[in-house]
Design a protein around this motif. Structure first.
Motif, PDB file in Angstrom:
ATOM      1  N   GLU A 159       7.792   9.604 -12.878  1.00 19.16           N
ATOM      2  CA  GLU A 159       7.806   8.712 -11.710  1.00 19.16           C
ATOM      3  C   GLU A 159       8.175   7.306 -12.153  1.00 19.16           C
TER       4      GLU A 159
ATOM      5  N   SER B  59       5.976  -2.500  -8.965  1.00 19.48           N
ATOM      6  CA  SER B  59       4.912  -3.161  -8.206  1.00 19.48           C
ATOM      7  C   SER B  59       5.105  -4.672  -8.184  1.00 19.48           C
TER       8      SER B  59
ATOM      9  N   ARG C 160       6.120   0.736  -5.142  1.00 20.95           N
ATOM     10  CA  ARG C 160       7.164   1.693  -4.780  1.00 20.95           C
ATOM     11  C   ARG C 160       7.210   2.765  -5.864  1.00 20.95           C
ATOM     12  N   LEU C 161       7.002   4.022  -5.469  1.00 21.60           N
ATOM     13  CA  LEU C 161       7.061   5.158  -6.380  1.00 21.60           C
ATOM     14  C   LEU C 161       8.310   5.959  -6.081  1.00 21.60           C
ATOM     15  N   ALA C 162       9.069   6.275  -7.109  1.00 19.23           N
ATOM     16  CA  ALA C 162      10.269   7.097  -6.938  1.00 19.23           C
ATOM     17  C   ALA C 162      10.211   8.246  -7.935  1.00 19.23           C
ATOM     18  N   ARG C 163      10.346   9.448  -7.412  1.00 14.18           N
ATOM     19  CA  ARG C 163      10.405  10.636  -8.254  1.00 14.18           C
ATOM     20  C   ARG C 163      11.803  11.232  -8.111  1.00 14.18           C
TER      21      ARG C 163
ATOM     22  N   GLN D  60      11.965  11.995  -4.142  1.00 17.01           N
ATOM     23  CA  GLN D  60      10.981  11.429  -3.220  1.00 17.01           C
ATOM     24  C   GLN D  60      10.772   9.958  -3.532  1.00 17.01           C
ATOM     25  N   ILE D  61      10.726   9.152  -2.488  1.00 19.84           N
ATOM     26  CA  ILE D  61      10.446   7.721  -2.616  1.00 19.84           C
ATOM     27  C   ILE D  61       9.370   7.362  -1.606  1.00 19.84           C
ATOM     28  N   SER D  62       8.355   6.638  -2.061  1.00 18.24           N
ATOM     29  CA  SER D  62       7.314   6.162  -1.141  1.00 18.24           C
ATOM     30  C   SER D  62       6.922   4.742  -1.520  1.00 18.24           C
ATOM     31  N   THR D  63       6.532   3.978  -0.515  1.00 18.19           N
ATOM     32  CA  THR D  63       6.086   2.598  -0.703  1.00 18.19           C
ATOM     33  C   THR D  63       4.726   2.442  -0.042  1.00 18.19           C
ATOM     34  N   GLY D  64       3.822   1.770  -0.702  1.00 18.68           N
ATOM     35  CA  GLY D  64       2.491   1.554  -0.157  1.00 18.68           C
ATOM     36  C   GLY D  64       2.014   0.142  -0.420  1.00 18.68           C
TER      37      GLY D  64
ATOM     38  N   LYS E 294      -4.560   3.495  -0.334  1.00 20.22           N
ATOM     39  CA  LYS E 294      -4.594   4.797   0.327  1.00 20.22           C
ATOM     40  C   LYS E 294      -5.387   5.831  -0.480  1.00 20.22           C
TER      41      LYS E 294
END
Length: 145
Positions: free
Chosen positions: A55, A59, A86-89, A99-103, A130
């Motif tokens: 991953e 940040s 922001r996590l990107a796999r 997959q990309i997600s931001t929290g 989260k």
């Protein structure tokens, strides 16, 4: 007694600081910068990028800091602010795009600061997001300008 009070609230000579952080607001590591606006108030940010178990983690953690106790060089601080991650796999196969997600979470830290020609901080902190609450310890080492 008046000179002691005046020196404790006087603006430190080194208002700007650039630092590297281990196990702090940036996660495993981070690079940061802050500036004292008044003797007991500062703003800054820490950013980091690393790869862990495939991953890619990016940040950014802006913060406000207050210094409730101490003098110009040795003092106790409290920092608080948001953390955007922001996590990107990346995909190991062409059939899956990855997959990309931001929290967004919140961070609170408190600890000791030495602010002279060098900057040293040792602190305890917690991140709320989260996934729940994550407490840990960190250090910052840098220079002041």
């Amino acid at each position: 007694a008046a000179t002691t009070t005046a020196s404790a609230t006087a603006m430190p000579a080194h208002r700007h600081a650039a630092y590297l952080e281990l196990f702090g607001k940036g996660g495993l590591w981070g690079v940061g910068y802050d500036v004292l606006l008044w003797p007991r108030l500062a703003v800054g940010a820490t950013a980091s990028y690393y790869t862990l178990d495939g991953e890619h983690v990016l940040s950014l953690s802006p913060y406000a800091a207050v210094y409730p106790l101490g003098g110009r060089r040795h003092r106790w601080f409290v920092q608080a602010g948001p953390q955007v991650v922001r996590l990107a796999r990346p995909s190991p196969v062409p059939e899956w795009p990855g997959q990309i997600s931001t929290g967004v979470g919140a961070e609170l830290s408190a600890g000791y600061e030495l602010r002279a020609r060098v900057l040293f901080r040792a602190f305890a902190m917690g991140t709320i997001g989260k996934g729940g609450v994550a407490p840990w310890l960190g250090i910052s080492l840098g220079v002041t300008l």
